[in-house]
Design a protein around this motif. Sequence first.
Motif, PDB file in Angstrom:
ATOM      1  N   PHE A   7      -2.796 -79.611  -7.262  1.00 39.50           N
ATOM      2  CA  PHE A   7      -3.084 -78.580  -8.152  1.00 39.50           C
ATOM      3  C   PHE A   7      -2.981 -79.195  -9.773  1.00 39.50           C
ATOM      4  N   VAL A  11      -6.219 -79.104 -12.126  1.00 34.84           N
ATOM      5  CA  VAL A  11      -5.931 -78.525 -13.629  1.00 34.84           C
ATOM      6  C   VAL A  11      -6.680 -79.543 -14.668  1.00 34.84           C
ATOM      7  N   LYS A  47      -1.556 -77.076 -31.172  1.00 38.57           N
ATOM      8  CA  LYS A  47      -1.237 -77.570 -29.877  1.00 38.57           C
ATOM      9  C   LYS A  47      -1.178 -79.384 -29.988  1.00 38.57           C
TER      10      LYS A  47
ATOM     11  N   THR B  72      -2.353 -68.291 -14.288  1.00 35.50           N
ATOM     12  CA  THR B  72      -1.964 -68.919 -13.150  1.00 35.50           C
ATOM     13  C   THR B  72      -2.245 -70.582 -13.116  1.00 35.50           C
ATOM     14  N   TRP B  73      -3.097 -70.720 -14.124  1.00 38.69           N
ATOM     15  CA  TRP B  73      -3.461 -72.327 -14.441  1.00 38.69           C
ATOM     16  C   TRP B  73      -2.193 -72.981 -15.072  1.00 38.69           C
ATOM     17  N   CYS B  74      -1.226 -72.341 -15.333  1.00 38.71           N
ATOM     18  CA  CYS B  74      -0.352 -73.006 -16.290  1.00 38.71           C
ATOM     19  C   CYS B  74       1.146 -73.506 -15.251  1.00 38.71           C
ATOM     20  N   PRO B  75       1.040 -74.903 -15.096  1.00 39.17           N
ATOM     21  CA  PRO B  75       2.117 -75.119 -14.412  1.00 39.17           C
ATOM     22  C   PRO B  75       3.553 -74.579 -14.616  1.00 39.17           C
ATOM     23  N   TYR B 100      -3.192 -64.655 -19.636  1.00 42.74           N
ATOM     24  CA  TYR B 100      -4.028 -65.416 -20.788  1.00 42.74           C
ATOM     25  C   TYR B 100      -5.109 -66.223 -19.934  1.00 42.74           C
ATOM     26  N   LYS B 101      -6.342 -66.079 -20.414  1.00 41.94           N
ATOM     27  CA  LYS B 101      -7.467 -66.620 -19.929  1.00 41.94           C
ATOM     28  C   LYS B 101      -7.281 -67.092 -18.358  1.00 41.94           C
ATOM     29  N   GLY B 137      -0.197 -72.217 -26.387  1.00 43.37           N
ATOM     30  CA  GLY B 137       0.077 -73.043 -25.172  1.00 43.37           C
ATOM     31  C   GLY B 137       1.101 -72.180 -24.494  1.00 43.37           C
TER      32      GLY B 137
END
Lengths: 159, 178
Positions: A7, A11, A47, B72-75, B100-101, B137
């Motif tokens: 995963f 990513v 960021k 869902t892309w964010c661990p 978000y995105k 973030g």
Amino acid sequence: MLRIMCFLLAVFASGISSADVSAVYGFDTRSEEQRYQNLIAELRCPKCQNQNIADSNSPISKDMRNAVYQMMQEGASNDKIVESLVGRFGEFVKYKPDLDSRTFVLWATPAIAVLGGLLVVVGVVVRSRRAGTAAPALSADEQARIEKMLAEKDRNGKA
Amino acid sequence: MKRFLLFLPLLVAIVVGAFLFAGIGKDPTKLDSALVGKPVPVFGLKSLKQPEATLDEGLFQGEVTLLNVWGTWCPACRDEHADLMWLAQERKVPIIGLNYKDSRDEALVWLDRLGDPYRTVIYDPKGTLGFDLGVYGAPETFVIDASGVVRYRHVGVVNREVWEQILLPVISKARENG
């Protein structure tokens, strides 16, 4: 574990590939393009904190560049564009913060440092001048002694 | 005077030391939100769970809520999910999600599999509301008071410690004032 690794890899991979595709913006004039370049060079990415949004590949920087471009197309002034981003992300995104009571020390530090350095230089120069005039390096007696010693050394050397 | 000058380096070292010491333990990646004290930005976005419904800033009127930005892309969002479930179920904290995105399908699968701590989820695939909120973030969690004003923004994972030490005091204060 393996699944998590896959995963994460996915990513990162997707992050890299999307970062490579940077948006290309069209400008009517050279000066507009220059204005855009100046703006994105002066805005800081929230960021990746030590990059400006021109350098950074993070998604948020891309969004910010997009917003700058959009606002320019709508005819916003530089101040207005910067203000609108500061309103969202805070004073942090400005590489050149406004001069106020909080940032005074920050802005004044270079002047204070230069002034301090000048004072030291002046002090050193004045002191050495004073020392130079007040006390010549050697008194007449000492000078005579040295000449005598050198002459003796010369004689010994020859002998 | 000469004597005093000898102590100058020590003095400078002490001043610089004190200045640097004050910075230890501060996390420079956590920024105060520019929106604290301001109302939630105007928006009009679809609901994640009811695709036909449109949500706007009126959603935050009436009670103190947490607004949790996730994808869902964010661990790290995966990390905090169990604690959000705990907050919603055990502490009865009203949490509004901002997806978000992300893609709707993946987000729905995620909620189906891991549980759904959100009262409502705002679906923000392009990140427009996120941008207006100054999200840089995920995950980020905002405390919004009963009149829809942002009171606090936490960047990073919410866990029980963050809840006890940071969010709960802010929420209690917001509830008193509201």
